[in-house]
Design an enzyme around this catalytic site. Structure first.
Site, PDB file in Angstrom:
ATOM      1  CB  SER A 187      40.074  -2.212  57.188  1.00 16.37           C
ATOM      2  OG  SER A 187      39.087  -1.312  56.726  1.00 16.37           O
ATOM      3  CE  LYS A 234      40.923  -2.922  53.151  1.00 11.95           C
ATOM      4  NZ  LYS A 234      39.566  -2.641  53.706  1.00 11.95           N
TER       5      LYS A 234
END
Length: 172
Positions: free
Chosen positions: A39, A83
C-alpha cells in the site's frame, strides 16, 4: 541490612527502573516497527524494511498534510498501519481515487484527518473507512531502515513529505 538482601534487591530495583525508562521512551519518544504490504510503494518496500516513528506526534499533534503516520486501523482491532495524510480538519478531499467514481468531495470533520496510501489501487485507507480520528494516530514516520551494506549509517534514510509544490505557471 543483611548482605543477602542488599545486592539482589538493588539489581532488581535497577532492572525495574531500566524497564520503566525503556517503556517511557518507546511510548513518548521514538519507536521502531516493521511494515509490510504494497500500500505504500514506492515510499516503503513490501517487506524487509523497518521504520522509526516519532511518538511526539501521537494523537495528530503537529501532523501536516504529506506526513506519513503510524495509526491504529479502525476496522481491525490491535493492528497498526502506515499511510500519508492527505487532508486535515476543514480541508476538502476527493472521496474516491482520481478518475474513479463520481468525483465528489468531502470536508474533513473536526478532530479527524484523511489518510491514503501512496499505491492507491492496493491501499485500504480513508476511501474505505472514512476520515480517521486524530486520536488513532500513534506517531509520525521520520526514517526508514534498510539493512543493506556494512556501514550502519547507510541503513537509515529520512522519510520526507512526498508532496511536490505545483510547477510555476508561465507568465501570460
Amino acid at each position: 541490612m543483611p548482605p543477602l538482601l542488599g545486592h539482589p534487591f538493588r539489581v532488581l530495583s535497577l532492572a525495574i527502573k531500566a524497564l520503566a525508562l525503556g517503556h517511557m521512551g518507546a511510548t513518548y519518544l521514538y519507536s521502531v516497527g516493521f511494515g509490510w504490504g504494497p500500500s505504500m510503494l514506492p515510499t516503503f518496500l513490501v517487506r524487509d524494511e523497518c521504520f522509526v516513528s516519532d511518538r511526539w506526534y501521537r494523537r495528530g499533534r503537529g501532523v501536516r498534510v504529506g506526513d506519513c503516520v503510524v495509526y491504529s486501523i479502525p476496522v481491525e482491532a490491535g493492528e497498526e498501519g502506515i499511510k500519508r495524510v492527505l487532508g486535515l480538519p476543514g480541508d476538502y478531499v476527493l472521496l474516491n481515487s482520481p478518475g474513479v467514481g463520481s468525483g465528489n468531495m468531502i470536508q474533513v470533520p473536526k478532530g479527524h484527518c484523511y489518510i491514503v496510501g501512496d499505491n492507491l489501487p492496493w491501499s485500504r485507507d480513508s476511501r474505505d473507512f472514512g476520515p480517521l480520528p486524530m486520536g488513532l494516530i500513534k506517531g509520525k514516520v521520520v526514517a526508514k531502515v534498510s539493512m543493506k551494506g556494512l556501514w550502519p549509517f547507510d541503513w537509515f534514510s529520512r522519510v520526507e513529505s512526498g508532496l511536490q509544490p505545483p510547477p510555476d505557471s508561465p507568465d501570460t
